[in-house]
Each structure stands twice: as C-alpha cells, then as structure tokens.
Design a protein around this motif. Structure first.
Motif, PDB file in Angstrom:
ATOM      1  N   SER A  65     -42.184 -60.733  40.159  1.00 53.57           N
ATOM      2  CA  SER A  65     -41.884 -62.498  40.523  1.00 53.57           C
ATOM      3  C   SER A  65     -41.833 -62.762  41.250  1.00 53.57           C
ATOM      4  O   SER A  65     -42.155 -63.498  41.807  1.00 53.57           O
ATOM      5  CB  SER A  65     -40.969 -62.094  38.896  1.00 53.57           C
ATOM      6  OG  SER A  65     -39.895 -62.443  39.528  1.00 53.57           O
ATOM      7  N   VAL A  66     -40.959 -61.925  42.753  1.00 48.14           N
ATOM      8  CA  VAL A  66     -40.874 -62.749  43.333  1.00 48.14           C
ATOM      9  C   VAL A  66     -42.068 -62.947  44.531  1.00 48.14           C
ATOM     10  O   VAL A  66     -42.258 -63.392  45.577  1.00 48.14           O
ATOM     11  CB  VAL A  66     -39.082 -61.817  44.358  1.00 48.14           C
ATOM     12  CG1 VAL A  66     -39.624 -62.372  45.926  1.00 48.14           C
ATOM     13  CG2 VAL A  66     -38.464 -61.985  43.805  1.00 48.14           C
ATOM     14  N   ALA A  95     -44.873 -65.195  43.408  1.00 50.66           N
ATOM     15  CA  ALA A  95     -43.853 -66.597  43.919  1.00 50.66           C
ATOM     16  C   ALA A  95     -44.072 -66.595  45.325  1.00 50.66           C
ATOM     17  O   ALA A  95     -44.883 -68.104  45.783  1.00 50.66           O
ATOM     18  CB  ALA A  95     -42.360 -66.590  43.940  1.00 50.66           C
ATOM     19  N   ALA A  96     -44.395 -65.578  46.141  1.00 56.02           N
ATOM     20  CA  ALA A  96     -44.676 -65.667  47.008  1.00 56.02           C
ATOM     21  C   ALA A  96     -45.572 -65.896  47.354  1.00 56.02           C
ATOM     22  O   ALA A  96     -46.871 -66.883  49.234  1.00 56.02           O
ATOM     23  CB  ALA A  96     -43.551 -64.695  48.480  1.00 56.02           C
ATOM     24  N   GLU A 123     -46.490 -68.893  47.254  1.00 59.49           N
ATOM     25  CA  GLU A 123     -45.986 -70.286  48.103  1.00 59.49           C
ATOM     26  C   GLU A 123     -46.948 -70.374  49.955  1.00 59.49           C
ATOM     27  O   GLU A 123     -46.913 -71.302  50.224  1.00 59.49           O
ATOM     28  CB  GLU A 123     -44.625 -69.882  49.049  1.00 59.49           C
ATOM     29  CG  GLU A 123     -44.347 -70.279  50.357  1.00 59.49           C
ATOM     30  CD  GLU A 123     -42.770 -69.584  50.845  1.00 59.49           C
ATOM     31  OE1 GLU A 123     -42.251 -70.219  51.319  1.00 59.49           O
ATOM     32  OE2 GLU A 123     -42.534 -68.618  50.651  1.00 59.49           O
ATOM     33  N   SER A 136     -44.587 -71.211  42.113  1.00 55.39           N
ATOM     34  CA  SER A 136     -43.683 -70.187  42.714  1.00 55.39           C
ATOM     35  C   SER A 136     -42.381 -70.757  42.859  1.00 55.39           C
ATOM     36  O   SER A 136     -41.112 -69.903  42.938  1.00 55.39           O
ATOM     37  CB  SER A 136     -43.998 -70.712  44.803  1.00 55.39           C
ATOM     38  OG  SER A 136     -43.247 -71.632  44.615  1.00 55.39           O
ATOM     39  N   PHE A 137     -42.008 -71.532  42.716  1.00 59.18           N
ATOM     40  CA  PHE A 137     -40.326 -71.897  42.186  1.00 59.18           C
ATOM     41  C   PHE A 137     -39.854 -71.509  40.877  1.00 59.18           C
ATOM     42  O   PHE A 137     -38.220 -71.508  40.723  1.00 59.18           O
ATOM     43  CB  PHE A 137     -40.049 -73.335  42.262  1.00 59.18           C
ATOM     44  CG  PHE A 137     -39.796 -74.462  43.943  1.00 59.18           C
ATOM     45  CD1 PHE A 137     -38.848 -73.360  44.591  1.00 59.18           C
ATOM     46  CD2 PHE A 137     -40.918 -74.301  44.951  1.00 59.18           C
ATOM     47  CE1 PHE A 137     -38.700 -73.676  45.915  1.00 59.18           C
ATOM     48  CE2 PHE A 137     -41.049 -74.621  46.114  1.00 59.18           C
ATOM     49  CZ  PHE A 137     -40.464 -74.228  47.184  1.00 59.18           C
ATOM     50  N   MET A 180     -39.369 -68.026  41.965  1.00 58.48           N
ATOM     51  CA  MET A 180     -38.163 -67.322  42.396  1.00 58.48           C
ATOM     52  C   MET A 180     -36.889 -67.867  41.707  1.00 58.48           C
ATOM     53  O   MET A 180     -36.248 -67.312  41.447  1.00 58.48           O
ATOM     54  CB  MET A 180     -38.311 -68.197  43.707  1.00 58.48           C
ATOM     55  CG  MET A 180     -37.002 -68.739  44.879  1.00 58.48           C
ATOM     56  SD  MET A 180     -36.702 -68.674  46.030  1.00 58.48           S
ATOM     57  CE  MET A 180     -36.908 -70.778  45.764  1.00 58.48           C
ATOM     58  N   SER A 212     -33.927 -65.314  40.326  1.00 59.32           N
ATOM     59  CA  SER A 212     -32.274 -64.989  41.451  1.00 59.32           C
ATOM     60  C   SER A 212     -31.702 -64.779  39.739  1.00 59.32           C
ATOM     61  O   SER A 212     -30.393 -64.618  39.640  1.00 59.32           O
ATOM     62  CB  SER A 212     -32.660 -66.399  41.793  1.00 59.32           C
ATOM     63  OG  SER A 212     -32.681 -67.352  40.472  1.00 59.32           O
ATOM     64  N   VAL A 226     -33.361 -62.916  46.971  1.00 62.09           N
ATOM     65  CA  VAL A 226     -34.529 -63.625  46.391  1.00 62.09           C
ATOM     66  C   VAL A 226     -34.716 -64.781  47.112  1.00 62.09           C
ATOM     67  O   VAL A 226     -36.262 -64.293  48.268  1.00 62.09           O
ATOM     68  CB  VAL A 226     -33.707 -64.000  45.261  1.00 62.09           C
ATOM     69  CG1 VAL A 226     -35.658 -65.159  44.583  1.00 62.09           C
ATOM     70  CG2 VAL A 226     -33.631 -63.256  44.475  1.00 62.09           C
ATOM     71  N   TYR A 227     -34.151 -65.117  48.120  1.00 62.18           N
ATOM     72  CA  TYR A 227     -34.357 -66.475  48.640  1.00 62.18           C
ATOM     73  C   TYR A 227     -35.470 -66.337  50.458  1.00 62.18           C
ATOM     74  O   TYR A 227     -35.864 -66.316  51.409  1.00 62.18           O
ATOM     75  CB  TYR A 227     -33.173 -67.739  48.982  1.00 62.18           C
ATOM     76  CG  TYR A 227     -34.062 -68.616  49.923  1.00 62.18           C
ATOM     77  CD1 TYR A 227     -35.068 -69.768  49.511  1.00 62.18           C
ATOM     78  CD2 TYR A 227     -33.311 -69.466  50.964  1.00 62.18           C
ATOM     79  CE1 TYR A 227     -35.699 -70.674  50.093  1.00 62.18           C
ATOM     80  CE2 TYR A 227     -34.043 -70.081  52.222  1.00 62.18           C
ATOM     81  CZ  TYR A 227     -34.832 -70.804  51.204  1.00 62.18           C
ATOM     82  OH  TYR A 227     -35.767 -72.559  52.248  1.00 62.18           O
ATOM     83  N   PHE A 244     -38.530 -64.025  49.296  1.00 68.64           N
ATOM     84  CA  PHE A 244     -39.308 -65.364  49.030  1.00 68.64           C
ATOM     85  C   PHE A 244     -40.009 -66.023  50.719  1.00 68.64           C
ATOM     86  O   PHE A 244     -41.183 -66.215  50.411  1.00 68.64           O
ATOM     87  CB  PHE A 244     -38.925 -66.233  48.354  1.00 68.64           C
ATOM     88  CG  PHE A 244     -39.409 -67.520  47.883  1.00 68.64           C
ATOM     89  CD1 PHE A 244     -40.714 -67.434  47.069  1.00 68.64           C
ATOM     90  CD2 PHE A 244     -39.527 -68.876  48.591  1.00 68.64           C
ATOM     91  CE1 PHE A 244     -41.183 -68.247  46.937  1.00 68.64           C
ATOM     92  CE2 PHE A 244     -39.777 -69.457  48.418  1.00 68.64           C
ATOM     93  CZ  PHE A 244     -41.106 -69.619  47.613  1.00 68.64           C
TER      94      PHE A 244
END
Length: 115
Positions: free
Chosen positions: A7-8, A11-12, A15, A41-42, A45, A49, A57-58, A61
């Motif tokens: 999922s990360v 999400a990227a 992004e 994406s958010f 993320m 988390s 994670v951040y 990402f």
C-alpha cells in the motif's frame, strides 16, 4: 512484500500521478484525476501508518514518490538526464530500502489497539 508495504508503494505511485497532475493538468477531467490521486495516495499512506512506524512510512512514501516523479519527467516529458541526478536517486533509494529493512510492524491487540 506484505500488503502494508504494498500500500505504501501504491500510494507513492499515486503521488507521482498527482504531482504530475499539479504541473500539467489543464482541464476539469485532469484536475479531477489529480484530486482522486491525492486522496488515494494519502488514504493508503494513512492506512499503512497504522501498522508501520509513521516516520518510516512517510520517508519511504516521499522517497519513492520523488524517484518516480523525476523518472516520469525524464521518460514522459523529456527532461534532461543528468548523471548526478541519477546517482542521487540511487542514494535516495538505498535509504528507502534501509528504512524498510529497519522497520518493524506494530502488533494489533484484540480490540485493535497497539500491543
């Protein structure tokens, strides 16, 4: 790779889509797609988390998103290829991989609380 890390990564990828959209969108459909990409994406993320350290994670990402955005600009929009830029992306990716290796998932209790 487990579902949380996947999922990360997804999400990227979204992004990259919304960053490109912010620069290149010109019509309502493109702006709508950009907004959807931001939300997806958010949400992904934030969900990741819940079980992985938020700082890791951040960082992953943003690192993957930055790498993807630079590569997309080169491949899709003809940005100049610079060896130093590619080297720095490689260093960034090494850091992202290192953070992933060092992170540990939180275990969930019966009520969904962290243990």
């Amino acid at each position: 790779m487990n579902k949380t890390w996947l999922s990360v990564v997804v999400a990227a990828l979204f992004e990259v889509g919304w960053v490109i959209g912010l620069k290149h969108a010109s019509g309502w459909l493109e702006w709508g797609g950009t907004l959807v990409a931001i939300l997806v994406s958010f949400i992904l993320m934030i969900m990741a988390s819940r079980t992985l350290p938020v700082g890791t994670v951040y960082a992953v990402f943003v690192g993957l998103g930055t790498t993807g955005t630079v590569l997309a600009e080169i491949l899709l929009f003809g940005a100049e290829v610079q060896g130093s830029k590619l080297l720095l992306i490689g260093v960034l990716l090494l850091g992202v991989v290192g953070l992933k290796i060092q992170s540990k998932e939180k275990k969930q209790g019966k009520e969904g609380t962290d243990v």
